[in-house]
Design a protein around this motif. Structure first.
Motif, PDB file in Angstrom:
ATOM      1  N   UNK A  61      16.495   1.949-114.619  1.00 25.06           N
ATOM      2  CA  UNK A  61      15.045   2.052-114.739  1.00 25.06           C
ATOM      3  C   UNK A  61      14.678   1.658-116.166  1.00 25.06           C
ATOM      4  N   UNK A  62      13.990   0.539-116.304  1.00 25.53           N
ATOM      5  CA  UNK A  62      13.738  -0.040-117.617  1.00 25.53           C
ATOM      6  C   UNK A  62      12.254  -0.088-117.945  1.00 25.53           C
ATOM      7  N   UNK A  63      11.987  -0.240-119.231  1.00 24.39           N
ATOM      8  CA  UNK A  63      10.645  -0.475-119.739  1.00 24.39           C
ATOM      9  C   UNK A  63      10.676  -1.794-120.493  1.00 24.39           C
ATOM     10  N   UNK A  64       9.585  -2.543-120.420  1.00 24.87           N
ATOM     11  CA  UNK A  64       9.522  -3.836-121.100  1.00 24.87           C
ATOM     12  C   UNK A  64       8.263  -3.981-121.928  1.00 24.87           C
ATOM     13  N   UNK A  65       8.348  -4.825-122.954  1.00 26.42           N
ATOM     14  CA  UNK A  65       7.209  -5.029-123.843  1.00 26.42           C
ATOM     15  C   UNK A  65       7.439  -6.303-124.657  1.00 26.42           C
TER      16      UNK A  65
END
Length: 185
Positions: free
Chosen positions: A27-31
């Motif tokens: 489960x990742x977050x991106x920016x």
């Protein structure tokens, strides 16, 4: 640039609870980290919520297509990716295409609620120690960006019981490989 209405977004409140609890790998977050006014390029950054493993891609010719290619490069290095939580940047307007391309489920923070993806915000803050705000990203090469990624993944972290994200990723992959061998037996 931000947009308040990206079609067919699924908001963060609809994510499975396991993601909020950091209960699984993938489960990742991106920016993005964006160049200053006179510069060009972005850094596409992602972080695994559980392992805190950070992946960075330098994109000089900024377009939706190039962002998708950047995500594909990250996906090759982190095939465990299951979900991606993003903000409402215009570069994500083709998010349904990106979902299919990466075979992940994409969730969005509420507009102007960057704290809803705190893991990536913390990683970006660490990256800013090496690349100050307002920098022209085109002045940095891929080797330098890779050295920042290596540094982030080599830090001992209290939230990981003083292991490094790199160690935790290796441990996860080793356990997964062992489990596959046992399952096949």
């Amino acid at each position: 640039k931000k947009v308040s209405k990206l079609k067919d977004r699924v908001f963060i409140d609809n994510r499975p609870k396991i993601i909020e609890k950091r209960g699984r790998v993938g489960d990742t977050e991106g920016d993005f980290i964006v160049s200053g006014r006179a510069g060009r390029g972005v850094l596409l950054t992602t972080v695994c919520r559980r392992l805190r493993t950070t992946f960075i891609e330098l994109i000089l010719d900024v377009s939706i297509d190039e962002v998708h290619k950047g995500f594909e490069r990250i996906r090759k290095r982190f095939p465990e990716m299951k979900t991606l939580t993003l903000d409402n940047d215009i570069l994500f307007k083709m998010h349904k295409t990106l979902e299919k391309l990466l075979d992940v489920k994409i969730y969005f923070c509420h507009p102007y609620h960057s704290w809803e993806k705190g893991s990536i915000e913390n990683s970006n803050m660490e990256i800013r120690k090496f690349i100050p705000k307002g920098s022209d990203l085109s002045r940095y090469d891929k080797e330098f960006v890779q050295s920042i990624e290596d540094h982030l993944n080599g830090r001992f972290m209290e939230c990981l019981n003083y292991a490094t994200p790199e160690e935790k990723l290796s441990e996860h992959r080793k356990n997964k490989k062992t489990a596959c061998k046992l399952w096949k037996s």
